[in-house]
Structures are given as C-alpha cells and as structure tokens.
Write an enzyme that holds these catalytic residues in place. Structure first.
Site, PDB file in Angstrom:
ATOM      1  N   GLU A  42       0.850  -1.187   0.000  1.00  0.00           N
ATOM      2  CA  GLU A  42       0.000   0.000   0.000  1.00  0.00           C
ATOM      3  C   GLU A  42       0.883   1.233   0.000  1.00  0.00           C
ATOM      4  OE1 GLU A  42      -3.802   1.862   2.446  1.00  0.00           O
ATOM      5  OE2 GLU A  42      -2.379   0.639   3.557  1.00  0.00           O
ATOM      6  N   LYS A 111      -9.811   1.725  -2.621  1.00  0.00           N
ATOM      7  CA  LYS A 111     -10.082   1.279  -1.254  1.00  0.00           C
ATOM      8  C   LYS A 111     -11.528   1.602  -0.867  1.00  0.00           C
ATOM      9  CE  LYS A 111      -7.626   1.495   3.193  1.00  0.00           C
ATOM     10  NZ  LYS A 111      -6.431   2.135   3.788  1.00  0.00           N
ATOM     11  N   CYS A 152      -5.677  -2.897   2.689  1.00  0.00           N
ATOM     12  CA  CYS A 152      -5.497  -2.647   4.116  1.00  0.00           C
ATOM     13  C   CYS A 152      -6.779  -2.805   4.939  1.00  0.00           C
ATOM     14  CB  CYS A 152      -4.872  -1.271   4.316  1.00  0.00           C
ATOM     15  SG  CYS A 152      -4.094  -1.050   5.939  1.00  0.00           S
TER      16      CYS A 152
END
Length: 276
Positions: A42, A111, A152
């Site tokens: 990331e 995301k 994440c």
C-alpha cells in the site's frame, strides 16, 4: 497446479523517483525467482499520511502506473501495484492498479473502507479527511486462478472476502500498512481468519518499517494458506517473500472440510448490492 507468488515489502521514502526505481528493481528480482504474480505494498510511491496524499497524488494513467505497466510487461508477470494516491475529478482515492503481463491495466481497486480509527493514547487516523471511498469489488483472472483485491482496512471486513470467494477467487491480496498498535494485535490474525473462513490463500504486502516516518508501518508482509497456516513472512526490513500457491492443496482442504457445500443458504446469506 502451482504458481509462485512474490510479495515485495518495499522501503518507502519521501522521494517518489527513488520509490519507483526500487520497486522496479524488486519486481525484476521477484520475476527472476520464478514469480508469476507480484504484489507491491500500500502507498508504495508515497509516504502514508493524509498530508502526503494530495502532494503525491497522480492520475491513472500517470507516472507511477506507467512504470508499473512497463515492469509487468518487461518481466512477464501479473503485477498488483500496491496502491497509490489517485486524483480523479477533484477527488482523491487510495487506488490499487493491476497490470497483466502484456502491460495492460486490468483493473483499478479503490479502497472501499476508509481507515478512520481512534484508539485513545495510541493512534488516531482519519483517511476520510482527504480521501474518498471506492464503490466496487475487484476481481481479476489469471491463467492460474481468480484473484480478489482489497486494500489494508478492507481486510477487516469479512463480507468482502466472502464475496470474492463466492466469485471463485482462490487468492486474496491485500496491500496494507498496519501500524505499531494494530499490527502486532490484528495483522496476522485477520489474514489467517480470512484464509480459514474462505479456504483461500491470502497475501498481504506492507511497506518496510521506517521508525523515522510520521506513520510507522508494522511490516511483516505475509502469505497464508487455506488451512490458516503462515507459509511465508517478512520481518520489518525491506524484503521480498515468496510462496508457491498450490491449487490442488486448496482443493484438498475444501474436500476435507466441505464448508462451502454445508452452508445453510436457507438461513443466511452475504450478497453484493451492486455488481462491478
């Protein structure tokens, strides 16, 4: 059926050009070890932090994705490009571009779940101060298997992994930068949980730990098998870790403990509200 997966735990600095050249070198190193799929961390081209996102943001296509496209093609790999801060239409996203061995952009995962947490006395972080969330599921096909992508904080949401599994994914990849509070507590546990629940392989790619950074990443990029075992794991330093993804083994696990066939769809379900 086996294929080699590489996870690149890159040391990320404030100099974008250095981050890009290091990424390129480590992608080449991974391909040289026989890897067919390579995963970057990331925020691999920029420090992680709400103050950095606007400064380092790019459009896609742009400088960083051009390098990823070339690296995927030069090394004949499927490249999961970690994530970069993406600018589009006046908004910023935390986006993971995926390239095929022909250098073509296969998908872009923005995301979905923004990292807004507050653990008193430990860490407060609000991605939503500068970022907007994505709104689609992200699956891509390879000759080996289907692969699902999250970034994440997306990993904390079991529903996403369940949907990817139901779409036929046998490997889930999560570029992610957990921190020194949530890393030791939850990083490995979440990966093993997602792998075990869905009987899939799970891989995470973290930046290497930099104690001088404003946000200190936990590191410990990991690959977990469908039995829930950690089969490869980095320390805190820059490294490339490898595992052979064995789809026959995955099939064997699913036969031995056939939870997919035993689900009580008459009692419960997880469904996608919109198809990407």
């Amino acid at each position: 059926m086996k294929f080699r997966l590489a996870v690149v735990q890159l040391h990320v600095t404030k100099v974008k050009a250095d981050n890009l050249s290091r990424a390129r070198r480590l992608i080449k190193e991974a391909a040289g070890q026989g890897s067919k799929v390579v995963v970057l961390p990331e925020c691999f081209n920029s420090p992680y932090g709400t103050s950095f996102f606007p400064e380092y943001a790019e459009r896609i296509p742009g400088e960083s994705t051009q390098l990823l496209s070339e690296a995927a093609k030069e090394n004949n790999v499927y490249l999961v490009g970690g994530s970069i801060p993406e600018e589009d239409g006046g908004k910023l996203y935390n986006s993971c571009p995926v390239f095929g061995p022909d250098g073509q952009l296969m998908l872009k995962h923005r995301k979905i779940h923004l990292f807004d947490i507050d653990v008193p006395g430990k860490i407060r972080f609000q991605e939503s101060e500068t970022l907007s969330p994505g709104s689609s599921l992200s699956v891509f096909e390879t000759p080996f298997c289907k692969i699902g992508v999250g970034i994440c904080y997306d990993m904390r949401f079991a529903e996403l992994a369940q949907l990817y599994s139901r779409k036929g994914c046998q490997l889930l990849v999560y570029p992610g930068a957990f921190n020194m509070t949530t890393g030791p507590a939850h990083w490995e546990l979440l990966q093993r949980g997602r792998a075990l629940d869905n009987q899939v392989y799970v891989a995470t790619a973290s930046p290497a730990r930099d104690e001088t950074a404003s946000y200190v990443a936990w590191g410990h990029s990991t690959i977990v098998n469908p039995w829930g075992e950690v089969i490869a794991k980095a320390g805190s330093e820059e490294a490339v870790v490898y595992a052979d993804i064995d789809l026959q083994y995955l099939s064997d696990v699913r036969q031995q403990i056939p939870i997919t066939a035993q689900r009580r769809h008459d009692l419960y379900s997880v469904k996608a509200e919109q198809e990407s």
